[in-house]
Motif scaffolding. Sequence first.
Motif, PDB file in Angstrom:
ATOM      1  N   GLY A  38      -9.367  19.426  -7.993  1.00  2.00           N
ATOM      2  CA  GLY A  38      -8.743  20.596  -7.385  1.00  2.00           C
ATOM      3  C   GLY A  38      -7.305  20.317  -6.962  1.00  2.00           C
ATOM      4  N   LEU A  39      -7.063  19.132  -6.375  1.00  2.00           N
ATOM      5  CA  LEU A  39      -5.695  18.768  -5.989  1.00  2.00           C
ATOM      6  C   LEU A  39      -4.793  18.641  -7.211  1.00  2.00           C
ATOM      7  CD1 LEU A  39      -6.136  16.093  -3.167  1.00  2.00           C
ATOM      8  CD2 LEU A  39      -5.297  18.426  -2.960  1.00  2.00           C
ATOM      9  N   ASN A  40      -5.329  18.106  -8.298  1.00  2.00           N
ATOM     10  CA  ASN A  40      -4.533  17.942  -9.509  1.00  2.00           C
ATOM     11  C   ASN A  40      -4.172  19.278 -10.141  1.00  2.00           C
ATOM     12  OD1 ASN A  40      -4.251  15.177  -9.577  1.00  2.00           O
ATOM     13  ND2 ASN A  40      -6.188  14.874 -10.645  1.00  2.00           N
ATOM     14  N   ARG A  41      -4.915  20.309  -9.825  1.00  2.00           N
ATOM     15  CA  ARG A  41      -4.631  21.622 -10.410  1.00  2.00           C
ATOM     16  C   ARG A  41      -3.672  22.447  -9.551  1.00  2.00           C
ATOM     17  NH1 ARG A  41     -10.588  21.677 -11.820  1.00  2.00           N
ATOM     18  NH2 ARG A  41     -10.572  21.045 -14.001  1.00  2.00           N
ATOM     19  N   LEU A  42      -3.284  21.942  -8.391  1.00  2.00           N
ATOM     20  CA  LEU A  42      -2.431  22.723  -7.494  1.00  2.00           C
ATOM     21  C   LEU A  42      -0.945  22.772  -7.854  1.00  2.00           C
ATOM     22  CD1 LEU A  42      -3.842  21.983  -3.938  1.00  2.00           C
ATOM     23  CD2 LEU A  42      -3.901  24.120  -5.192  1.00  2.00           C
ATOM     24  N   PRO A  43      -0.295  21.703  -8.326  1.00  2.00           N
ATOM     25  CA  PRO A  43       1.170  21.733  -8.446  1.00  2.00           C
ATOM     26  C   PRO A  43       1.726  22.846  -9.325  1.00  2.00           C
ATOM     27  CG  PRO A  43       0.407  19.488  -8.586  1.00  2.00           C
ATOM     28  CD  PRO A  43      -0.812  20.356  -8.584  1.00  2.00           C
ATOM     29  N   ARG A  44       1.170  23.091 -10.486  1.00  2.00           N
ATOM     30  CA  ARG A  44       1.756  24.125 -11.359  1.00  2.00           C
ATOM     31  C   ARG A  44       1.683  25.511 -10.750  1.00  2.00           C
ATOM     32  NH1 ARG A  44      -0.299  22.798 -17.318  1.00  2.00           N
ATOM     33  NH2 ARG A  44      -2.137  22.169 -16.183  1.00  2.00           N
ATOM     34  N   ALA A 100       9.012  15.508 -14.333  1.00  2.00           N
ATOM     35  CA  ALA A 100       8.788  15.358 -15.775  1.00  2.00           C
ATOM     36  C   ALA A 100       7.694  14.337 -16.048  1.00  2.00           C
ATOM     37  CB  ALA A 100      10.087  14.945 -16.467  1.00  2.00           C
ATOM     38  N   PHE A 101       7.720  13.204 -15.347  1.00  2.00           N
ATOM     39  CA  PHE A 101       6.691  12.200 -15.587  1.00  2.00           C
ATOM     40  C   PHE A 101       5.326  12.672 -15.109  1.00  2.00           C
ATOM     41  CE2 PHE A 101      10.161   9.051 -16.016  1.00  2.00           C
ATOM     42  CZ  PHE A 101       9.796   8.582 -17.266  1.00  2.00           C
ATOM     43  N   TYR A 102       5.281  13.428 -14.018  1.00  2.00           N
ATOM     44  CA  TYR A 102       3.999  13.935 -13.546  1.00  2.00           C
ATOM     45  C   TYR A 102       3.370  14.842 -14.598  1.00  2.00           C
ATOM     46  CZ  TYR A 102       0.503  16.621 -11.109  1.00  2.00           C
ATOM     47  OH  TYR A 102      -0.673  17.232 -10.774  1.00  2.00           O
TER      48      TYR A 102
END
Length: 180
Positions: free
Chosen positions: A72-78, A122-124
């Motif tokens: 869930g945390l990995n799906r938050l930034p975009r 960019a790297f993320y």
Amino acid sequence: MGVIRSVFGLLFGGAREARALGQTVTGVAEVFRPNATRRMELGHEAYVAAHATHGAEFAHARAGWFDAFVNGLNRLPRPMLALGTLGLFAYAMAEPEGFALRMRGLAEVPEPLWWLLGAVVAFYFGAREAHHLRVDSVRKTVRPAAPAPEAKPAPDAAAAAPNPALAEWVARGGGGGGGG
């Protein structure tokens, strides 16, 4: 062509002897330089066996609460970047003076810091995309025909591959125990 065939027939015998001579020359040549095609085939078989073993290991993912939380945390930034950008437009219309003050503050940020921020972002996203490409390519290439048994170890690709030289030697009567 008939003359050449008859000369070779006289020198080396008939077709059967010529075929045997060719196989012998091939066998001797493969002692000094391995058969590249067979080496590639064995390498591919080992690669497929390794991927099948790896795929069987991760066939049943354990989805605990921590895994779900991190996913869930990995799906938050975009979504947050997209909604934040739209929020900046709304903030600029609602309070132009405060928006202008903050944008002047952003203008004071040194250029190397912007480059660093761009590299991090960019790297993320690049690493995340590469991860998904790898996972998808493994899912497409490794499709075990049946579920792997749990207690059975992975087959050794080198032991499972047939050995043509050994089969030929046994067919000729090799291994009879006679010392030569």
